[in-house]
Design a protein around this motif. Sequence first.
Motif, PDB file in Angstrom:
ATOM      1  N   LEU A 166     -20.304 -32.877 124.454  1.00 53.17           N
ATOM      2  CA  LEU A 166     -21.570 -32.178 124.744  1.00 53.17           C
ATOM      3  C   LEU A 166     -21.910 -31.249 123.586  1.00 53.17           C
ATOM      4  N   HIS A 167     -23.167 -31.251 123.182  1.00 54.40           N
ATOM      5  CA  HIS A 167     -23.571 -30.429 122.040  1.00 54.40           C
ATOM      6  C   HIS A 167     -23.577 -28.938 122.384  1.00 54.40           C
ATOM      7  N   ILE A 212     -28.384 -28.047 120.205  1.00 55.96           N
ATOM      8  CA  ILE A 212     -29.589 -28.370 120.986  1.00 55.96           C
ATOM      9  C   ILE A 212     -30.817 -27.649 120.441  1.00 55.96           C
ATOM     10  N   TRP A 213     -30.641 -26.369 120.050  1.00 52.57           N
ATOM     11  CA  TRP A 213     -31.819 -25.608 119.562  1.00 52.57           C
ATOM     12  C   TRP A 213     -32.219 -25.997 118.141  1.00 52.57           C
ATOM     13  N   ALA A 214     -31.492 -26.937 117.555  1.00 47.32           N
ATOM     14  CA  ALA A 214     -31.927 -27.441 116.234  1.00 47.32           C
ATOM     15  C   ALA A 214     -33.001 -28.507 116.417  1.00 47.32           C
ATOM     16  N   ILE A 248     -36.483 -23.177 122.330  1.00 46.70           N
ATOM     17  CA  ILE A 248     -36.225 -22.495 123.608  1.00 46.70           C
ATOM     18  C   ILE A 248     -37.539 -22.241 124.335  1.00 46.70           C
ATOM     19  N   GLU A 249     -38.554 -21.803 123.602  1.00 45.52           N
ATOM     20  CA  GLU A 249     -39.834 -21.436 124.223  1.00 45.52           C
ATOM     21  C   GLU A 249     -40.515 -22.626 124.893  1.00 45.52           C
ATOM     22  N   ALA A 272     -38.029 -33.106 131.976  1.00 47.87           N
ATOM     23  CA  ALA A 272     -37.516 -34.207 131.132  1.00 47.87           C
ATOM     24  C   ALA A 272     -36.342 -33.729 130.272  1.00 47.87           C
ATOM     25  N   PHE A 273     -36.418 -32.490 129.788  1.00 47.46           N
ATOM     26  CA  PHE A 273     -35.335 -31.925 128.963  1.00 47.46           C
ATOM     27  C   PHE A 273     -34.036 -31.846 129.764  1.00 47.46           C
TER      28      PHE A 273
END
Length: 236
Positions: free
Chosen positions: A20-21, A29-31, A35-36, A53-54
Motif C-alpha cells: 500500500l502506498h 498518494i498525494w503525488a 488533498i483538496e 471514486a477515490f
Amino acid sequence: MAARPIVVLTGAGISRESGLHTFRDADGIWASVRIEDVATPEAFARDPSRVQAFYDSRRRGLLDPAIRPNAAHGALARLEARWPAPVLVVTQNIDDLHERAGSHALIHMHGELLKARCLACHAISPVRHDLASGVACPACGQRRLRPHVVWFGEMPLGMDAIAEALDGCGLFVSIGTSGNVYPAAGFVDHARRRRARTVELNLERSLGADLFDEGHYGPATEVVPAFVDRLLAECG
Ligand code: APR
C-alpha cells in the motif's frame, strides 16, 4: 520494575511493504491527487462522485488478495499477546492490516476504508464494494453513504481514549509516520510530558525525530520485529 502499558502510533509506512502506498513519499498518494480534491468535506460536497471514486479505488486495492499484513504488523500483534501490560495500537491508517495480523486493542483515529457512514442516520456499517454504486444503508435503507474516513478539517476519532492511554503509558513507539499531520504528530510530546520512554521506528528520520529518546531506522519489516524481540527479551 513492573512492565508498563505501551502505546504504538502507526502511519502509512508500516503498510508500505504490504504493497500500500504512503502519502508523502515520491510515489505517494498525494503525488498524484490533491488533498483538496478528494479528502475534505468541501471536496465531497462539491464533487461526491470524485471522492467516492477515490476511496472505491483504494478499497478495491486493499481487498486485492496480494495485500496482506507484513512482519511489522505481526510483531505488534505478538507484542500485544505477550507483553504483561496493555498494548494499544493507535493507527492513522484506514487499512485493516493490523486487525488481520491479530492486533485487538486498536484505534483507527482516521477511520476505516472498509466501513461506511450514513449521512441520514449516522450508522456505521461494513462495506466491501463501491459506494459509488449507491448502495443502501443497512440501518435506514437510505442511499446516502460516505466513506467512514476522517477528512482534513474533521475531528479524528478516539481522541479521549488516546489521551488517556498516553497519560498512563511507560513507552510510546511511533512507526512509519512522517510527523506531518496533527494531532498524531503531537502524541510524542504528550508522552514525553508524562515521562514515558519514546522511540521512533521509521525508514528515515521524521519531522519530529528530535523529540524521541531513541530512533531505529530501516524498513518496518526489519526494525519493528527486532525492536519487539528486544522488548520481550528485556521483560523476560
Ligand atoms: N518502513 C518504515 N517506514 C516507511 C517505509 C517502510 N518500508 N516506507 C515509508 N516509510 C515512512 C516514510 O519515511 C514516512 O516517514 O513512512 C512515513 C510515511 O509518511 P506519510 O506518507 O506522511 O504517511 P503518514 O505519516 O501516515 O500520514 C499521516 O496524513 O494524509 C494524511 O490521513 C493521512 O493518515 C495520513 C496522515
